[in-house]
Design an enzyme around this catalytic site. Structure first.
Site, short mmCIF file in Angstrom:
data_model
loop_
_atom_site.label_atom_id
_atom_site.label_comp_id
_atom_site.label_asym_id
_atom_site.label_seq_id
_atom_site.Cartn_x
_atom_site.Cartn_y
_atom_site.Cartn_z
N GLY A 174 33.23 30.76 37.54
CA GLY A 174 33.48 29.57 38.32
C GLY A 174 34.74 29.24 37.93
N CYS A 175 35.41 30.04 39.02
CA CYS A 175 36.55 29.41 38.92
C CYS A 175 36.75 28.93 40.58
CB CYS A 175 37.51 30.40 38.36
SG CYS A 175 39.42 29.85 39.12
#
Lengths: 110, 142, 102
Positions: free
Chosen positions: A108-109
């Site tokens: 999710g980064c």
């Protein structure tokens, strides 16, 4: 692309994340940290080790807000804060600390 | 979802529907990653497991022989991401000779209840699953 | 509050259409498209289930996908209706949400 240490080479991706996390060791962590302009202290190690334990248990590197929450629970509110973690890892605790810990970039980064 | 930009105060009900077994195709892992990434948007998230999707939660998975990452451990991290509602369809289990005892124990810590550990998995029957689907703003199927 | 369910897999290859039919609520509609349209042909091993669903819910097939697979309206199970891409859009707007079964 690879880190060179004691005559061994350790492949990494274009952003510096270790390709094979089983090859990680603490000396290599110090070398990656140097590349990130970070001098490792006990406080840095606490975070790096915490991330490695989290990965061992859940098979993912946690997102920053999850890291903050988990640190807070384990080490208390002073260490479980964005401010504390950003002071240790100015270019993003999740990104930099994960890289030093030999883990993939947090899910999710971007 | 909003064409005119992110609206921080909008909370929608999201349901992720899992109907595939893990490892044979990428669907199960992709779904899990989308759930984890989507959790950053702080929506009201539920995850449904029906049909072969129930195999994703079966305990004792060991992928060491097939050269793939065992991501079954990651379902237990969902609680940290505030994803605490995993709905498993009873009929889908029964059709596959499975019971709730065959599933992993997945828990979350309830921040509002002194971090009490609570089960994330909720067994529902097919009618309840249909009602759950009807109760959503957005359904993403995998 | 109703749902439009879309299914694009043949019921002879996957359980998707069958599973979808078992999760319908009153007011829901099913749009069968792509390879799914072969499931709307009469006299197949799956036809009874479609016919039963069509008694309680709107069951539609996409005309362009039927035509591509050599099907005409006369091939369809009774109660199944044909829509084109414009009708697809109307179905989406007429329901509160769409569930695209995969």
């Amino acid at each position: 692309m690879a880190y060179e240490l004691n005559g061994n080479s350790y492949d990494h991706d274009e952003e510096g994340y270790l390709t094979d996390l089983s090859k990680w060791n603490s000396e290599l962590a110090e070398l990656i940290a140097e590349d990130e302009k970070i001098a490792m202290t006990d406080e840095h190690w606490e975070v790096v080790n915490f991330l490695r334990e989290y990965y061992d248990e859940y098979q993912i590197a946690p997102a920053i807000r999850v890291l903050v929450k988990a640190m807070k629970k384990k080490f208390g509110p002073e260490k479980g804060s964005n401010k504390y973690l950003y002071e240790l890892f100015p270019y993003g605790p999740a990104k930099q600390a994960c890289k030093i810990a030999g883990l993939p970039k947090p899910t999710g980064c971007v | 979802m909003e064409e005119d930009g992110y609206q921080g105060d909008v909370c929608k009900r999201f349901l992720y529907v899992n109907r595939r077994a893990p490892y044979g195709t990428i669907y199960a892992l992709e779904s899990l990653e989308v759930v984890l990434i989507g959790a950053a948007f702080e929506q009201d998230v539920s995850v449904a497991f029906l049909d072969d999707g129930v195999y994703q939660l079966v305990k004792g998975q060991d992928t060491s022989g097939i050269g793939m990452k065992n991501f079954s451990a990651t379902y237990n991290a969902l609680g940290d991401y505030e994803v605490t509602k995993l709905f498993v369809e009873k009929e889908s289990l029964a059709e596959r000779g499975l019971t709730a005892d065959d599933l992993m124990e997945i828990t979350y810590e309830d921040e509002d209840d002194d971090w009490a550990e609570k089960p994330s998995i909720r067994l529902v029957d097919r009618a309840e699953m249909a009602a759950l689907m009807a109760d959503q703003d957005v359904i993403l199927s995998f | 509050m109703s749902t439009l369910h879309t299914v694009n897999k043949s019921p002879f290859e996957r359980s998707t259409l069958g599973s979808c039919l078992e999760h319908l609520l009153p007011g829901d509609a099913v749009l069968i498209l792509e390879d799914g349209v072969v499931g709307a042909r009469k006299a197949t091993g799956f036809a009874d289930r479609i016919a039963a669903a069509a008694k309680n819910n709107a069951v539609c097939v996409l005309s362009e996908d039927m035509a591509a697979r050599g099907m005409s309206e006369g091939d369809l199970i009774e109660g199944v209706t044909v829509v084109d891409y414009g009708g697809f859009v109307d179905l989406v707007t007429a329901h509160d949400r769409t569930q695209a079964w995969l």
